[in-house]
Design a protein around this motif. Sequence first.
Motif, PDB file in Angstrom:
ATOM      1  N   GLN A   1       4.284 -12.122  -1.503  1.00  0.00           N
ATOM      2  CA  GLN A   1       3.137 -11.287  -1.853  1.00  0.00           C
ATOM      3  C   GLN A   1       3.579  -9.883  -2.270  1.00  0.00           C
ATOM      4  O   GLN A   1       4.757  -9.527  -2.167  1.00  0.00           O
ATOM      5  N   GLY A   2       2.609  -9.106  -2.727  1.00  0.00           N
ATOM      6  CA  GLY A   2       2.890  -7.728  -3.088  1.00  0.00           C
ATOM      7  C   GLY A   2       2.864  -6.822  -1.880  1.00  0.00           C
ATOM      8  O   GLY A   2       2.862  -7.269  -0.736  1.00  0.00           O
ATOM      9  N   LEU A   3       2.830  -5.545  -2.135  1.00  0.00           N
ATOM     10  CA  LEU A   3       2.868  -4.533  -1.091  1.00  0.00           C
ATOM     11  C   LEU A   3       1.457  -4.038  -0.823  1.00  0.00           C
ATOM     12  O   LEU A   3       0.775  -3.548  -1.710  1.00  0.00           O
ATOM     13  N   GLN A   4       1.036  -4.167   0.429  1.00  0.00           N
ATOM     14  CA  GLN A   4      -0.300  -3.708   0.808  1.00  0.00           C
ATOM     15  C   GLN A   4      -0.172  -2.435   1.624  1.00  0.00           C
ATOM     16  O   GLN A   4       0.601  -2.374   2.589  1.00  0.00           O
ATOM     17  N   LEU A   5      -0.946  -1.435   1.261  1.00  0.00           N
ATOM     18  CA  LEU A   5      -0.908  -0.164   1.975  1.00  0.00           C
ATOM     19  C   LEU A   5      -1.541  -0.318   3.348  1.00  0.00           C
ATOM     20  O   LEU A   5      -2.681  -0.773   3.463  1.00  0.00           O
ATOM     21  N   LEU A   6      -0.801   0.054   4.386  1.00  0.00           N
ATOM     22  CA  LEU A   6      -1.330   0.035   5.751  1.00  0.00           C
ATOM     23  C   LEU A   6      -1.954   1.378   6.115  1.00  0.00           C
ATOM     24  O   LEU A   6      -3.035   1.426   6.693  1.00  0.00           O
ATOM     25  N   LEU A   7      -1.226   2.441   5.824  1.00  0.00           N
ATOM     26  CA  LEU A   7      -1.734   3.773   6.135  1.00  0.00           C
ATOM     27  C   LEU A   7      -0.902   4.816   5.409  1.00  0.00           C
ATOM     28  O   LEU A   7       0.158   4.510   4.872  1.00  0.00           O
TER      29      LEU A   7
ATOM     30  N   THR B   1       1.033 -10.299 -14.575  1.00  0.00           N
ATOM     31  CA  THR B   1       1.283 -11.627 -15.136  1.00  0.00           C
ATOM     32  C   THR B   1       2.616 -11.647 -15.875  1.00  0.00           C
ATOM     33  O   THR B   1       3.031 -10.620 -16.431  1.00  0.00           O
ATOM     34  N   PRO B   2       3.320 -12.785 -15.878  1.00  0.00           N
ATOM     35  CA  PRO B   2       3.043 -13.968 -15.066  1.00  0.00           C
ATOM     36  C   PRO B   2       3.487 -13.737 -13.619  1.00  0.00           C
ATOM     37  O   PRO B   2       4.118 -12.735 -13.318  1.00  0.00           O
ATOM     38  N   SER B   3       3.192 -14.652 -12.757  1.00  0.00           N
ATOM     39  CA  SER B   3       3.650 -14.532 -11.379  1.00  0.00           C
ATOM     40  C   SER B   3       5.129 -14.896 -11.283  1.00  0.00           C
ATOM     41  O   SER B   3       5.846 -14.384 -10.422  1.00  0.00           O
TER      42      SER B   3
ATOM     43  N   ALA C   1      14.932 -10.536 -10.099  1.00  0.00           N
ATOM     44  CA  ALA C   1      14.330  -9.737  -9.033  1.00  0.00           C
ATOM     45  C   ALA C   1      12.824  -9.937  -9.074  1.00  0.00           C
ATOM     46  O   ALA C   1      12.289 -10.567  -9.979  1.00  0.00           O
ATOM     47  N   MET C   2      12.179  -9.352  -8.088  1.00  0.00           N
ATOM     48  CA  MET C   2      10.723  -9.253  -8.102  1.00  0.00           C
ATOM     49  C   MET C   2      10.391  -7.896  -8.699  1.00  0.00           C
ATOM     50  O   MET C   2      10.950  -6.877  -8.275  1.00  0.00           O
ATOM     51  N   TYR C   3       9.519  -7.875  -9.679  1.00  0.00           N
ATOM     52  CA  TYR C   3       9.136  -6.628 -10.324  1.00  0.00           C
ATOM     53  C   TYR C   3       7.690  -6.309  -9.959  1.00  0.00           C
ATOM     54  O   TYR C   3       6.787  -7.122 -10.171  1.00  0.00           O
TER      55      TYR C   3
ATOM     56  N   HIS D   1      -1.003   1.889  -5.525  1.00  0.00           N
ATOM     57  CA  HIS D   1      -1.498   0.545  -5.271  1.00  0.00           C
ATOM     58  C   HIS D   1      -0.635  -0.431  -6.061  1.00  0.00           C
ATOM     59  O   HIS D   1      -0.452  -0.257  -7.260  1.00  0.00           O
ATOM     60  N   PHE D   2      -0.159  -1.445  -5.364  1.00  0.00           N
ATOM     61  CA  PHE D   2       0.799  -2.367  -5.953  1.00  0.00           C
ATOM     62  C   PHE D   2       0.159  -3.705  -6.317  1.00  0.00           C
ATOM     63  O   PHE D   2      -0.743  -4.187  -5.633  1.00  0.00           O
ATOM     64  N   GLY D   3       0.691  -4.289  -7.389  1.00  0.00           N
ATOM     65  CA  GLY D   3       0.345  -5.657  -7.717  1.00  0.00           C
ATOM     66  C   GLY D   3       1.143  -6.630  -6.868  1.00  0.00           C
ATOM     67  O   GLY D   3       1.991  -6.226  -6.070  1.00  0.00           O
ATOM     68  N   ASP D   4       0.887  -7.916  -7.068  1.00  0.00           N
ATOM     69  CA  ASP D   4       1.581  -8.945  -6.295  1.00  0.00           C
ATOM     70  C   ASP D   4       2.972  -9.247  -6.830  1.00  0.00           C
ATOM     71  O   ASP D   4       3.704 -10.026  -6.223  1.00  0.00           O
ATOM     72  N   GLY D   5       3.317  -8.666  -7.970  1.00  0.00           N
ATOM     73  CA  GLY D   5       4.664  -8.801  -8.487  1.00  0.00           C
ATOM     74  C   GLY D   5       4.853  -9.971  -9.435  1.00  0.00           C
ATOM     75  O   GLY D   5       4.079 -10.937  -9.435  1.00  0.00           O
ATOM     76  N   THR D   6       5.902  -9.867 -10.245  1.00  0.00           N
ATOM     77  CA  THR D   6       6.373 -10.960 -11.093  1.00  0.00           C
ATOM     78  C   THR D   6       7.793 -11.278 -10.665  1.00  0.00           C
ATOM     79  O   THR D   6       8.664 -10.398 -10.657  1.00  0.00           O
ATOM     80  N   ARG D   7       7.998 -12.532 -10.315  1.00  0.00           N
ATOM     81  CA  ARG D   7       9.361 -12.942  -9.960  1.00  0.00           C
ATOM     82  C   ARG D   7      10.089 -13.317 -11.250  1.00  0.00           C
ATOM     83  O   ARG D   7       9.687 -14.242 -11.938  1.00  0.00           O
TER      84      ARG D   7
END
Lengths: 113, 113
Positions: free
Chosen positions: A42-48, B7-9, B88-90, B103-109
């Motif tokens: 998964q991506g990075l989720q902000l906690l605080l 995109t893409p994942s 890598a994961m981007y 705020h981050f996306g879920d990334g593209t591997r």
Amino acid sequence: AQSVTQPDIHITVSEGASLELRCNYSYGATPYLFWYVQSPGQGLQLLLKYFSGDTLVQGIKGFEAEFKRSQSSFNLRKPSVHWSDAAEYFCAVGRNYGQNFVFGPGTRLSVLP
Amino acid sequence: EPEVTQTPSHQVTQMGQEVILRCVPISNHLYFYWYRQILGQKVEFLVSFYNNEISEKSEIFDDQFSVERPDGSNFTLKIRSTKLEDSAMYFCASSGKGLQPQHFGDGTRLSIL
């Protein structure tokens, strides 16, 4: 240049136990500090986040963190860990808005049933 | 809640080929970023983008990399001639005006063969 260390690579706790993840930073000015959580794939989720003001900040999922300038630390805590908290936790420091974050190496949390 | 989408994942590419990773940042955000995470390592900053130009870049972001915001909604990262070590994961990230978290996306591997 700023840097972030997370001394613990991997921590294992039992479900229901308390948790503290350590983060130390190096930065010459007032840092902006963040904790992010990453579940597998998964991506990075902000906690605080900490920008200024009260040094004890509350986040999502029952997490809190305390900024201690004298110790250059921003440790993450949770009073009672749930199995779903198992993930990788990253501490990050930012300098100002629009500028990049520097991430720590991460701490992997495992939770025993 | 608005989110950053990527995109893409998963992208598999032959070494030497060009690859474009796509991101749609949160619509009212002004600052855009690319980070990468090599498997098992920490998240590393690549580049930040503001007002249609690169505002900051790391040593990783060499001449093989470029970014573009072609149409006011997409934010792309292009690698001209991929190398094995680009695997890598981007992650794409965006932030709003003023002192705001990214705020981050879920990334593209990205897997380079």
